[in-house]
Design a protein around this motif. Structure first.
Motif, PDB file in Angstrom:
ATOM      1  N   ASN A   5       0.811  -1.218   0.000  1.00 11.66           N
ATOM      2  CA  ASN A   5       0.000   0.000   0.000  1.00 11.66           C
ATOM      3  C   ASN A   5       0.840   1.262   0.000  1.00 11.66           C
ATOM      4  O   ASN A   5       0.416   2.306  -0.481  1.00 11.66           O
ATOM      5  CB  ASN A   5      -0.883   0.031   1.253  1.00 11.66           C
ATOM      6  CG  ASN A   5      -2.226  -0.613   1.037  1.00 11.66           C
ATOM      7  OD1 ASN A   5      -2.873  -0.375   0.034  1.00 11.66           O
ATOM      8  ND2 ASN A   5      -2.634  -1.431   1.977  1.00 11.66           N
ATOM      9  N   ASP A   6       2.030   1.168   0.579  1.00 15.26           N
ATOM     10  CA  ASP A   6       2.826   2.358   0.839  1.00 15.26           C
ATOM     11  C   ASP A   6       3.933   2.599  -0.185  1.00 15.26           C
ATOM     12  O   ASP A   6       4.712   3.539  -0.046  1.00 15.26           O
ATOM     13  CB  ASP A   6       3.430   2.268   2.241  1.00 15.26           C
ATOM     14  CG  ASP A   6       2.356   2.273   3.315  1.00 15.26           C
ATOM     15  OD1 ASP A   6       1.222   2.655   2.997  1.00 15.26           O
ATOM     16  OD2 ASP A   6       2.643   1.892   4.461  1.00 15.26           O
TER      17      ASP A   6
ATOM     18  N   SER B  56       5.407   4.074  -3.449  1.00 11.80           N
ATOM     19  CA  SER B  56       5.043   5.282  -4.190  1.00 11.80           C
ATOM     20  C   SER B  56       5.444   5.169  -5.647  1.00 11.80           C
ATOM     21  O   SER B  56       6.391   4.459  -6.003  1.00 11.80           O
ATOM     22  CB  SER B  56       5.727   6.509  -3.574  1.00 11.80           C
ATOM     23  OG  SER B  56       5.297   6.731  -2.254  1.00 11.80           O
TER      24      SER B  56
ATOM     25  N   GLY C 189       0.525   4.841  -2.667  1.00 13.86           N
ATOM     26  CA  GLY C 189      -0.757   4.161  -2.610  1.00 13.86           C
ATOM     27  C   GLY C 189      -1.487   3.940  -3.908  1.00 13.86           C
ATOM     28  O   GLY C 189      -2.657   3.557  -3.890  1.00 13.86           O
TER      29      GLY C 189
ATOM     30  N   GLN D  78      -1.703  -3.711  -5.137  1.00 15.98           N
ATOM     31  CA  GLN D  78      -1.848  -3.882  -3.699  1.00 15.98           C
ATOM     32  C   GLN D  78      -1.311  -5.216  -3.197  1.00 15.98           C
ATOM     33  O   GLN D  78      -0.958  -5.340  -2.025  1.00 15.98           O
ATOM     34  CB  GLN D  78      -3.318  -3.748  -3.311  1.00 15.98           C
ATOM     35  CG  GLN D  78      -3.906  -2.395  -3.648  1.00 15.98           C
ATOM     36  CD  GLN D  78      -3.220  -1.265  -2.914  1.00 15.98           C
ATOM     37  OE1 GLN D  78      -3.321  -1.163  -1.705  1.00 15.98           O
ATOM     38  NE2 GLN D  78      -2.513  -0.416  -3.620  1.00 15.98           N
TER      39      GLN D  78
ATOM     40  N   THR E 251       1.613   7.656   4.411  1.00 16.58           N
ATOM     41  CA  THR E 251       1.174   6.630   3.475  1.00 16.58           C
ATOM     42  C   THR E 251      -0.068   5.934   4.022  1.00 16.58           C
ATOM     43  O   THR E 251      -0.370   6.035   5.211  1.00 16.58           O
ATOM     44  CB  THR E 251       2.293   5.610   3.247  1.00 16.58           C
ATOM     45  OG1 THR E 251       2.703   5.075   4.509  1.00 16.58           O
ATOM     46  CG2 THR E 251       3.484   6.259   2.565  1.00 16.58           C
ATOM     47  N   PRO E 252      -0.817   5.203   3.177  1.00 17.27           N
ATOM     48  CA  PRO E 252      -2.088   4.626   3.633  1.00 17.27           C
ATOM     49  C   PRO E 252      -1.964   3.729   4.852  1.00 17.27           C
ATOM     50  O   PRO E 252      -2.826   3.758   5.737  1.00 17.27           O
ATOM     51  CB  PRO E 252      -2.568   3.840   2.407  1.00 17.27           C
ATOM     52  CG  PRO E 252      -1.965   4.547   1.245  1.00 17.27           C
ATOM     53  CD  PRO E 252      -0.629   5.027   1.727  1.00 17.27           C
ATOM     54  N   SER E 253      -0.913   2.900   4.918  1.00 16.37           N
ATOM     55  CA  SER E 253      -0.751   2.000   6.064  1.00 16.37           C
ATOM     56  C   SER E 253       0.161   2.577   7.138  1.00 16.37           C
ATOM     57  O   SER E 253       0.378   1.935   8.175  1.00 16.37           O
ATOM     58  CB  SER E 253      -0.193   0.650   5.594  1.00 16.37           C
ATOM     59  OG  SER E 253      -1.095   0.021   4.721  1.00 16.37           O
TER      60      SER E 253
ATOM     61  N   THR F  80      -8.290   4.722  -5.097  1.00 17.64           N
ATOM     62  CA  THR F  80      -7.388   5.655  -4.417  1.00 17.64           C
ATOM     63  C   THR F  80      -7.109   6.849  -5.314  1.00 17.64           C
ATOM     64  O   THR F  80      -6.856   6.682  -6.520  1.00 17.64           O
ATOM     65  CB  THR F  80      -6.054   4.974  -4.059  1.00 17.64           C
ATOM     66  OG1 THR F  80      -6.308   3.802  -3.297  1.00 17.64           O
ATOM     67  CG2 THR F  80      -5.164   5.908  -3.248  1.00 17.64           C
TER      68      THR F  80
ATOM     69  N   ARG G 117      -9.033   7.466  -0.112  1.00 22.64           N
ATOM     70  CA  ARG G 117      -9.223   6.057  -0.467  1.00 22.64           C
ATOM     71  C   ARG G 117     -10.559   5.570   0.068  1.00 22.64           C
ATOM     72  O   ARG G 117     -10.970   5.915   1.180  1.00 22.64           O
ATOM     73  CB  ARG G 117      -8.090   5.213   0.109  1.00 22.64           C
ATOM     74  CG  ARG G 117      -8.331   3.706   0.046  1.00 22.64           C
ATOM     75  CD  ARG G 117      -7.097   2.929   0.427  1.00 22.64           C
ATOM     76  NE  ARG G 117      -6.091   3.006  -0.630  1.00 22.64           N
ATOM     77  CZ  ARG G 117      -4.889   2.490  -0.538  1.00 22.64           C
ATOM     78  NH1 ARG G 117      -4.516   1.876   0.579  1.00 22.64           N
ATOM     79  NH2 ARG G 117      -4.037   2.584  -1.529  1.00 22.64           N
TER      80      ARG G 117
END
Length: 698
Positions: free
Chosen positions: A105-106, A108, A114, A118, A143-145, A336, A365
């Protein structure tokens, strides 16, 4: 250089030091495996030797020569601070950097997090793979996570002045075939326009029993590069279908040593497990020089990720070697949107030059997953470590009164950053000061729709500082130190605690780091020490209250070496020695114990030797070592360390006037049997296998 740059470059400048103009690809360091420049988010581009952080940028040449099948596969082979979670032979990838998990997820794309695959990121579109060790939220945004051990930034391929028409084909035992076409052209007045297209496929049976896959990738990169304007668009697609997936086990319930690793061809997943995923990415960037001193920039990207699968959670291995598994139909969708915009420039105050920037970022997201827990007859059973699960494939159930167990999420991560780098003493001293304001908002729902959904909302913010110093006592020596912070969403007190539902403010991870970077001829070496402290929560056994007053504290030393020892010998690799512990969890069995999945020692070294007796022939040797790790917080289950050696040859020649590169690698040459224990699960190491590839550059 290309475009107008080729006409304006002065001959005398080119003789002294080839100029790197905006939009040009950075030159690699000696050896060709590592780039000379990296992206540092809000701080912009930087030379590796001038960066006050531990950062490495691996080139496309490294990707090709390692024959890596994913970004995680590449980094686990070449970077001493990085190890793979899950990985080859399973349904997904993940990374562990400096002992902390880093989710797919993280990862770039050109600075935007993101918006890539995935479960696995296939590398066909990648020109450079940049790894920044340590927290990165202050530089790139959260980042998302909320990964804090490090970040990975992928730079997409661009057309070069020289036309590219290349075809790569490959084979990996047992019967896995792959091919990729890479075509690039520049056109228009002064070659200001560029297009680069990649299309690839991978299909067949892997060296793991009952594991097969079919992957398709395609990417198009368009760019416009003029004296003042630089713009690009990337379109990336990947799809994967796999059978026999999710072959990992959880050792945390053993309370003792794990069983000896079986041969790497074994698969602990049912043969009828499958996963079908699709990832589509669109990204645009623009940068415009308003004047010599001011540049405005912006980027926006989106991704749509979808997956259908028949699989289940990682099963717990019991002391008798048995494990219970349950596979269910899963349907998952995610959208996202990420964006950033800002302005940067420079000005002088006396003898001090300020390189400043102000930027704003946003990531939104929404995701929806459905687990049909009662939709099948069968799909579960008890397996044993000594044999492949042999159960009939499940069939649809006659009734499913509950329907799906749903999980729905919405997330928003707006942030703002102000940075200033002060250059003094003829650019030999650089002090970076900065602040980032990061907001974290989320809305999660979980439950059976027919019974009602539980909802949890989160809305907090945190301000993070950046402090970094670089001192160059000599032209090829850099001393650096930094203090940066990472941001991740705080925990929510779980069901059954006295403070159930209490949402804690975002966790602020703090890093202190110092080191030296040295260029000695054609060899570059870095040595650094670091400490990362991340808050951690636990349930107080005396009060049954969820509290956040402990932390993961990781202290370590990192050494990296890269470059050419002479005309025929090149090295790439290094070592990480780390003490990773839980501190402050008084009254719990894990206070003072080592962090799960964090090894004390990691070592990676790749050596290349051009054989003088035959021009174009190169011998390649790679060794990857990971020390023992623990699979449970109380450190009752210790998983032995392992060392894998790869042996290979590379031959560069011409065939009918066409440059050809042939590669052959025996992976895990001594057929080592080992468990690859990560933060979440243990995966059986892959067996010895042969990887072959050929690249024709027409």
């Amino acid at each position: 250089m290309h475009g107008a740059h080729a006409q304006t470059a002065l001959p005398e400048v080119a003789v002294q030091a080839p100029a790197e103009m905006p939009g040009d690809a950075p030159r690699p360091l000696p050896g060709g495996n590592v780039s000379s420049r990296v992206q540092l988010g809000a701080l912009g581009d930087s030379k590796v030797l001038d960066s006050p952080f531990s950062v490495i940028s691996y080139t496309a040449k490294t990707l090709e020569d390692t024959q890596a099948r994913s970004v995680a596969d590449l980094l686990s082979q070449v970077d001493p601070a990085v190890r793979e979670e899950y990985g080859d032979g399973t349904s997904s990838d993940g990374l562990v950097i400096r002992g902390f998990p880093v989710s797919n997820n993280d990862i770039s794309l050109n600075g935007l997090p993101g918006i890539l695959g995935q479960f696995r990121v296939l590398p066909n579109f990648v020109e450079r793979t940049e790894v920044l060790n340590g927290p990165s939220a202050a530089l790139f945004g959260m980042t998302p996570s909320g990964s804090v051990g490090g970040m990975v930034n992928l730079i997409s391929k661009r057309a070069t002045d020289v036309p590219i028409t290349a075809l790569t084909t490959g084979f990996t035992s047992r019967a896995l075939w792959n091919a990729n076409a890479d075509i690039a052209r520049r056109f228009g007045t002064d070659n200001v326009w560029g297009i680069r297209v990649n299309a690839g496929l991978l299909q067949g049976d892997s060296a793991r029993e009952h594991f097969s896959e079919r992957s398709r990738t395609a990417s198009v990169g368009l760019d416009f590069t003029d004296t003042r304007l630089r713009a690009s668009i990337d379109v990336i697609h990947q799809s994967q279908y796999m059978r026999g997936v999710a072959g990992s086990l959880n050792f945390s319930a053993l309370e003792g040593p794990p069983p000896a690793a079986m041969h790497g061809q074994r698969n602990v997943a049912p043969a009828w497990n499958w996963q079908d995923s699709r990832d589509d990415t669109l990204m645009a960037q623009v940068e415009y020089d308003v004047s010599e001193r001011i540049t405005v920039f912006g980027a926006a990207g989106q991704s749509r990720n979808a997956s259908s699968a028949l699989l289940g959670a990682t099963p717990y291995l019991m002391a008798d070697g048995s494990y219970a598994f349950q596979s269910v139909p899963v349907y998952w969708r995610q959208y996202t949107l990420a964006a950033q915009a800002g302005v940067k420039g420079w000005f002088d105050t006396g003898a001090v030059r300020h390189h400043w920037s102000f930027s704003a970022s946003q990531l939104r997201r929404r995701g929806h997953a459905q687990f049909f827990v009662a939709a099948l007859d069968g799909g579960g059973g008890v397996g044993h470590i000594g044999q492949q699960p042999d159960l009939p494939a499940p069939t649809p159930a006659p009734m499913d009164p509950l329907g799906s167990l749903d999980w729905r999420t919405r997330m928003s991560l707006p942030g703002y950053a102000l940075m200033d780098t002060l250059s003094m003493a003829q650019d030999r001293v650089r002090l970076t000061l900065g602040l980032r304001r990061q907001l974290v908002r989320s809305d999660n729902q979980v439950g059976f729709p027919v019974l009602g959904m539980d909802e949890a909302r989160y809305d907090h913010g945190v301000t993070s500082p950046v402090l970094a110093l670089l001192v160059k006592p000599a032209e090829h020596v850099s001393l650096y130190a930094n203090h940066v912070q990472g941001v991740s969403q705080g925990d929510t007190a779980p069901y059954g605690t006295t403070n159930r539902g209490e949402a804690f403010t975002p966790y602020r991870t703090r890093q202190w780091e110092a080191g030296v970077k040295l260029a000695m001829g054609d060899v570059v070496g870095t040595l650094g020490v670091f400490q990362i402290t991340r808050p951690a929560g636990f349930i107080d056994p005396e009060t049954n209250t969820f509290v956040v007053n402990s932390a993961q504290r990781h202290r370590g030393v990192e050494l990296n070496v890269m470059g050419a020892l002479n005309r025929h010998v090149r090295l790439l690799g290094g070592a990480t020695v780390m003490q990773a512990r839980m501190v402050g969890a008084r009254g719990t069995p894990w206070d003072g114990k080592r962090t799960v999945g964090a090894a004390r020692r990691q070592f990676t070294l790749t050596g290349e030797w051009d054989l003088p007796a035959m021009q174009g022939l190169t011998l390649v040797t790679r060794a990857v070592h990971t020390g023992s790790v623990y699979a449970d917080p109380a450190n009752l289950t210790r998983v032995p360390g392992w060392t894998v050696v790869d042996l290979g040859l590379r031959y560069a020649t011409e065939w009918v006037g066409t440059p050809v590169t042939l590669r052959a690698t025996v992976e895990n040459a001594f057929d080592k049997r080992y468990w690859k224990q990560g933060q979440l699960a243990a995966t059986l190491g892959m067996p010895r296998r042969v990887a072959l590839s050929s690249t024709f550059a027409f």
